[in-house]
Design an enzyme around this catalytic site. Structure first.
Site, short mmCIF file in Angstrom:
data_model
loop_
_atom_site.label_atom_id
_atom_site.label_comp_id
_atom_site.label_asym_id
_atom_site.label_seq_id
_atom_site.Cartn_x
_atom_site.Cartn_y
_atom_site.Cartn_z
N SER A 95 0.84 -1.20 0.00
CA SER A 95 0.00 0.00 0.00
C SER A 95 0.88 1.24 0.00
CB SER A 95 -0.87 0.01 1.26
OG SER A 95 -1.51 1.27 1.43
N TYR A 135 0.18 0.24 10.60
CA TYR A 135 -0.20 -0.24 9.27
C TYR A 135 0.94 0.00 8.29
CZ TYR A 135 -2.82 -0.63 4.86
OH TYR A 135 -3.24 -1.00 3.61
#
Length: 316
Positions: free
Chosen positions: A158, A184
């Protein structure tokens, strides 16, 4: 440095467009998280191209429903479902033990995002444990099957990796304040670094591993954040401008490029976005590849830490 890889595809390309004319008959694929979001579209495209696909999912019932629908729509009856809970090392090892025969495509697609501070029974921070440790154990466990015929491993990373390098001094937020986006971010950085080191270790085995940013897509991945927080992240990702979102069909396209394109044959450690190799991230950019995410020393350290934490030895 090798010349940047570009393809005929781009932002609006769908997964089915990428596999148009591609024949994956006789190829076997596993897609983690294949029962929801871009995982479904990844399975759809692989099945449409003739591959045998196993959906590895937490929710087996949802997986069966997806398999049934995709078998009907693609005409491919070789879509199977197997239980896999990446947060549980026992579940990952059970999946590995149940796999038999060669594996040509492993799509490490599943993940969690921006969860409140949660620890696994081992004390590991949940996002790192799921997004990296789970896939690390899975991939190394399937090494012999991947090596059998030369395979591609694709890690869904990501642009969130830009939020943080892997903080080796305190991966699990035991001594620093927990930040869900940093947690994350480092797990997504790990997805890229995994491929960098795999390229060093596995080049002679015929296994390649690359990573990608699928794009901004509204899926169940955002279930841990409020609509207001999501809008704030979308603004941030767009550099203050509205972020152009993708459909799940478009979001799965870059995964399929890394899975089937001859342009990436024999290459590892790459990071793609919008179906093309990403440019280096520069100050002020909200996309591109951070330097720390393809640092060979960090990649080697991550592999060592992962093996030690998970108590698994070198497979190759």
């Amino acid at each position: 440095m090798s010349e940047r890889i570009t393809t005929p595809f781009g932002f609006e390309t769908t997964a089915l467009e990428v596999v148009e004319g591609v024949d994956l008959s006789g190829r076997r694929a596993v897609v983690t998280g294949g029962a929801s979001g871009i995982g479904v579209e990844t399975v759809r495209a692989l099945a449409a191209a003739g591959a045998e696909v196993t959906i590895a999912a937490r929710n087996v019932e949802a997986g069966r429903q997806v398999a049934s629908e995709l078998s009907a729509s693609t005409g491919n009856k070789q879509i199977f479902v197997a239980p896999l809970e990446l947060t549980s090392q026992d579940s990952v090892k059970a999946f590995v033990a149940s796999w038999d025969g060669p594996l040509h495509l492993l799509i490490n697609n599943a993940g969690v995002m921006a969860t409140p501070l949660t620890r696994t029974p081992e004390g590991w921070e949940l996002q790192f444990a799921t997004n990296h440790f789970g896939h690390f154990t899975l991939t190394l466990g399937l090494f012999d099957s991947l090596r059998a015929e030369g395979a591609r491993v694709v890690n869904v990373s990501s642009a969130g990796h830009l939020a943080s390098p892997v903080v080796f001094e305190d991966i699990h937020f035991e001594r620093r304040e927990y930040d869900r986006w940093q947690a994350y971010g480092q797990s997504k950085t790990a997805n890229v670094l995994f491929g960098v080191e795999a390229g060093q270790r596995w080049a002679s085995e015929g296994i390649t591993m690359n990573a990608l940013m699928p794009g901004g897509i509204l899926t169940a991945l955002q279930r841990h954040i409020t609509p207001e927080q999501l809008q704030e992240r979308i603004k941030l990702r767009g550099g203050g401008k509205p972020l152009q979102l993708k459909t799940p069909e478009q979001g799965a396209a870059t995964t399929l490029v890394l899975a089937v394109s001859p342009l990436v044959e024999g290459r590892s450690g790459l990071y793609f976005e919008d179906c093309n190799e990403a440019l280096p991230n520069e100050p002020g950019m909200t996309d591109g590849l951070a330097a720390y995410a393809h640092d060979p020393e960090a990649a080697a350290q991550l592999w060592k830490v992962s093996e030690e934490t998970l108590k698994i030895g070198e497979t190759a």
